[in-house]
Design an enzyme around this catalytic site. Sequence first.
Site, PDB file in Angstrom:
ATOM      1  N   GLU A 128      13.560 -27.255 -14.534  1.00 45.26           N
ATOM      2  CA  GLU A 128      12.445 -26.807 -15.377  1.00 45.26           C
ATOM      3  C   GLU A 128      12.228 -27.922 -16.393  1.00 45.26           C
ATOM      4  O   GLU A 128      13.180 -28.324 -17.061  1.00 45.26           O
ATOM      5  CB  GLU A 128      12.838 -25.549 -16.153  1.00 45.26           C
ATOM      6  CG  GLU A 128      12.884 -24.291 -15.345  1.00 45.26           C
ATOM      7  CD  GLU A 128      13.371 -23.119 -16.201  1.00 45.26           C
ATOM      8  OE1 GLU A 128      12.815 -22.895 -17.285  1.00 45.26           O
ATOM      9  OE2 GLU A 128      14.324 -22.464 -15.773  1.00 45.26           O
ATOM     10  N   ARG A 167      28.705 -23.333 -11.666  1.00 45.32           N
ATOM     11  CA  ARG A 167      28.130 -24.367 -12.514  1.00 45.32           C
ATOM     12  C   ARG A 167      29.240 -25.151 -13.201  1.00 45.32           C
ATOM     13  O   ARG A 167      30.378 -24.695 -13.278  1.00 45.32           O
ATOM     14  CB  ARG A 167      27.132 -23.793 -13.514  1.00 45.32           C
ATOM     15  CG  ARG A 167      27.686 -22.815 -14.504  1.00 45.32           C
ATOM     16  CD  ARG A 167      26.564 -22.008 -15.174  1.00 45.32           C
ATOM     17  NE  ARG A 167      25.713 -22.804 -16.040  1.00 45.32           N
ATOM     18  CZ  ARG A 167      24.404 -22.948 -15.862  1.00 45.32           C
ATOM     19  NH1 ARG A 167      23.785 -22.389 -14.862  1.00 45.32           N
ATOM     20  NH2 ARG A 167      23.695 -23.658 -16.705  1.00 45.32           N
ATOM     21  N   LYS A 198      20.525 -26.061 -22.210  1.00 49.44           N
ATOM     22  CA  LYS A 198      19.435 -26.841 -22.784  1.00 49.44           C
ATOM     23  C   LYS A 198      18.950 -26.238 -24.090  1.00 49.44           C
ATOM     24  O   LYS A 198      18.542 -26.949 -24.995  1.00 49.44           O
ATOM     25  CB  LYS A 198      18.268 -26.897 -21.792  1.00 49.44           C
ATOM     26  CG  LYS A 198      18.382 -28.003 -20.784  1.00 49.44           C
ATOM     27  CD  LYS A 198      17.115 -28.107 -19.959  1.00 49.44           C
ATOM     28  CE  LYS A 198      17.146 -27.091 -18.836  1.00 49.44           C
ATOM     29  NZ  LYS A 198      16.062 -27.250 -17.869  1.00 49.44           N
TER      30      LYS A 198
HETATM   31  P1  ATP Z   1      20.485 -24.658 -18.743  1.00 50.41           P
HETATM   32  O1  ATP Z   1      21.204 -23.395 -18.419  1.00 50.41           O
HETATM   33  O2  ATP Z   1      21.350 -25.755 -19.236  1.00 50.41           O
HETATM   34  O3  ATP Z   1      19.301 -24.459 -19.632  1.00 50.41           O
HETATM   35  P2  ATP Z   1      18.971 -24.475 -16.385  1.00 50.41           P
HETATM   36  O4  ATP Z   1      19.745 -23.900 -15.261  1.00 50.41           O
HETATM   37  O5  ATP Z   1      18.029 -23.604 -17.066  1.00 50.41           O
HETATM   38  O6  ATP Z   1      19.956 -25.194 -17.363  1.00 50.41           O
HETATM   39  P3  ATP Z   1      17.210 -25.937 -14.736  1.00 50.41           P
HETATM   40  O7  ATP Z   1      16.255 -26.976 -15.138  1.00 50.41           O
HETATM   41  O8  ATP Z   1      16.703 -24.629 -14.289  1.00 50.41           O
HETATM   42  O9  ATP Z   1      18.196 -25.759 -15.932  1.00 50.41           O
HETATM   43  O10 ATP Z   1      18.231 -26.505 -13.676  1.00 50.41           O
HETATM   44  C1  ATP Z   1      17.891 -27.246 -12.550  1.00 50.41           C
HETATM   45  C2  ATP Z   1      19.011 -27.127 -11.558  1.00 50.41           C
HETATM   46  O11 ATP Z   1      20.228 -27.576 -12.119  1.00 50.41           O
HETATM   47  C3  ATP Z   1      19.225 -25.690 -11.151  1.00 50.41           C
HETATM   48  O12 ATP Z   1      19.346 -25.628  -9.742  1.00 50.41           O
HETATM   49  C4  ATP Z   1      20.506 -25.296 -11.820  1.00 50.41           C
HETATM   50  O13 ATP Z   1      21.205 -24.344 -11.076  1.00 50.41           O
HETATM   51  C5  ATP Z   1      21.247 -26.626 -11.925  1.00 50.41           C
HETATM   52  N1  ATP Z   1      22.158 -26.601 -13.063  1.00 50.41           N
HETATM   53  C6  ATP Z   1      21.855 -26.365 -14.353  1.00 50.41           C
HETATM   54  N2  ATP Z   1      22.964 -26.364 -15.123  1.00 50.41           N
HETATM   55  C7  ATP Z   1      24.005 -26.628 -14.282  1.00 50.41           C
HETATM   56  C8  ATP Z   1      25.406 -26.759 -14.468  1.00 50.41           C
HETATM   57  N3  ATP Z   1      25.983 -26.630 -15.667  1.00 50.41           N
HETATM   58  N4  ATP Z   1      26.167 -27.027 -13.384  1.00 50.41           N
HETATM   59  C9  ATP Z   1      25.599 -27.175 -12.167  1.00 50.41           C
HETATM   60  N5  ATP Z   1      24.288 -27.061 -11.923  1.00 50.41           N
HETATM   61  C10 ATP Z   1      23.480 -26.787 -12.961  1.00 50.41           C
HETATM   62 MG    MG Z   2      16.846 -22.387 -15.505  1.00 48.02          MG
END
Ligand code: ATP
Ligand code: MG
Length: 560
Positions: free
Chosen positions: A38, A264, A274
């Site tokens: 995102e 994760r 984030k």
């Molecule tokens: P955050 O929880 O840090 O805000 P998010 O999951 O909302 O992160 P996205 O931009 O949706 O962030 O993530 C893009 C991809 O990265 C998704 O497929 C998500 O599952 C993966 N991702 C995000 N954080 C992690 C993590 N800590 N470990 C592994 N994969 C991750």
């Molecule tokens: Mg997300």
Amino acid sequence: MENIEDSEKRPLDFIRQIITDDLQTGKHQKSITRFPPEPNGFLHIGHAKSICLNFGVAEENSGICNLRFDDTNPSKEDVAYVESIQTDVKWLGFDWGAKVLYASNYFHQLFEFAVALIKADKAYVCQLSPGEMREYRGTLTEPGKESPYRNRSVAENLDLFEQMKNGEFEEGTHVLRAKIDMASPNLNMRDPVIYRILKAHHHRTGDTWKIYPMYDYTHCLSDMLEGITHSLCTLEFQDHRPLYDWVLDTLKTPCHPRQIEFARLNLTYTVMSKRKLLQMVEANNVDGWDDPRMLTISGLRRRGYTPASIRNFCRAIGIGKSESRIDMGVLENEIRNDLNVRAERRMCVLDPVKVVIDNYPEGLVEEMVGKNHPQNPDMGERLLPFTKELYIERNDFMENPSRKYHRLGPDREVRLRYGYLIQYASHVKDETTGEITEIHCTYDPETRGGSAPDGRKVKGTIHWVSAEKGFPVTIRLYDRLFNVEDPEADKDVDFLDHLNPDSKVVLSKAIAEPSLALLEPGKTVQFERQGYFCADLVESKTGSPVLNRTVTLRDSWKKK
Ligand code: ATP
Ligand code: MG
């Protein structure tokens, strides 16, 4: 990139095993994965795990990995994030092929799919208020209640949805919901919202849309439209998988990607979300998203981490299904291992005290020869000017040293690295502060290069810089941003209360050997005995270096 021999020796993780099997049985001819960020913040080390998995699988199987922005929430998104994400993925060494994809490319198709669901009596327009909707939803132990709007006719739903699309209703008054099962034990299946009214400007589609699709609905259909074979995501989406499958099954789509979840990445001494990173940026707890203390990809880059060290880290931690917290020391060790091989050695005195060599000729400058790498002669040598006045590290001298202290002190002889053996003569103190201002020594002209022809033993070797020829550099000693392993452990304590007050210490008196003047921004060197330091990508200039400490030579946080 990955050493093939290396990867062949390792057993496949469970996701790579599934993909390999699917290719072997012919279920798929080619693997197609995607990385779907995102654009609402900068990428962090957790994203690197997902990037290395999705792009790694493509590389290993001659498959494809798409970079797709999941841009369905215009109020939180920004083109600056879109750009930084592309920079970071490229920097990590990955390639998404022809073009970048966006979920917003599919807004028209997603709208048509929603109309199809309505026509199949599988979606309806609901006018419950957000509060009522929560109430009707039920809980984990109680089933939900059906919305009074659930049994509207197809015609009425089509008409209302069209009006939503045309901006005829206010935000929050109407939503489109999937008609699934209000009694489902899985809350995600209790008639989830799939479209909401949002009169926000979108960074790509402008003001075209007054309604935006929800993440769960968008994600499965975007995957399907791209022919994704394996949709890899983190464990929190496990409970969303039935909805992912329901949308595709109900629409009888020609392609049905398989969603597979993995744990994760969590790291000690940091926060990962984030939202929290943004909070620290906005409150100026750090100097922006790319602050070298941030565990963002751009922060790590500025800190001096290499793409290889991050990829090696992701490979080392592997892919599994149980949540855990990896020690920050594991990441730091990867960059140490990488830089130990790559980084040229230099000398820099961080906290200088002057040494005067009484018997060294006034005005003489001798060029000593220093190896750029002690084990790798191919990395060459550089010249180190030696003069009567030098600087050494303040803590390399003790007035009353213990027997275990092998550096300089009264009656001691010590080796100056690549220089001479020097013998203590006297020292001068500032009467008022008690601070040592000068140490006088004599040198043995027979010991040029650092070894004594008579074979006498000198235990201590210290680094030094010529007082005349050395020049000042700005040094930033970075350390971990938080001083506890899990800053979020206690829900009653603000995670910001655990910020490490010593995470950034700026040194203004450091003196470096002359060759440092030519260090290009982004280059990393090892300061002998001190650690790895990287010329800052933003603030360092040739001639006036600003160096960030990437990592110390040893893990000082390790539990004794
Ligand atoms: P955050 O929880 O840090 O805000 P998010 O999951 O909302 O992160 P996205 O931009 O949706 O962030 O993530 C893009 C991809 O990265 C998704 O497929 C998500 O599952 C993966 N991702 C995000 N954080 C992690 C993590 N800590 N470990 C592994 N994969 C991750
Ligand atoms: Mg997300």
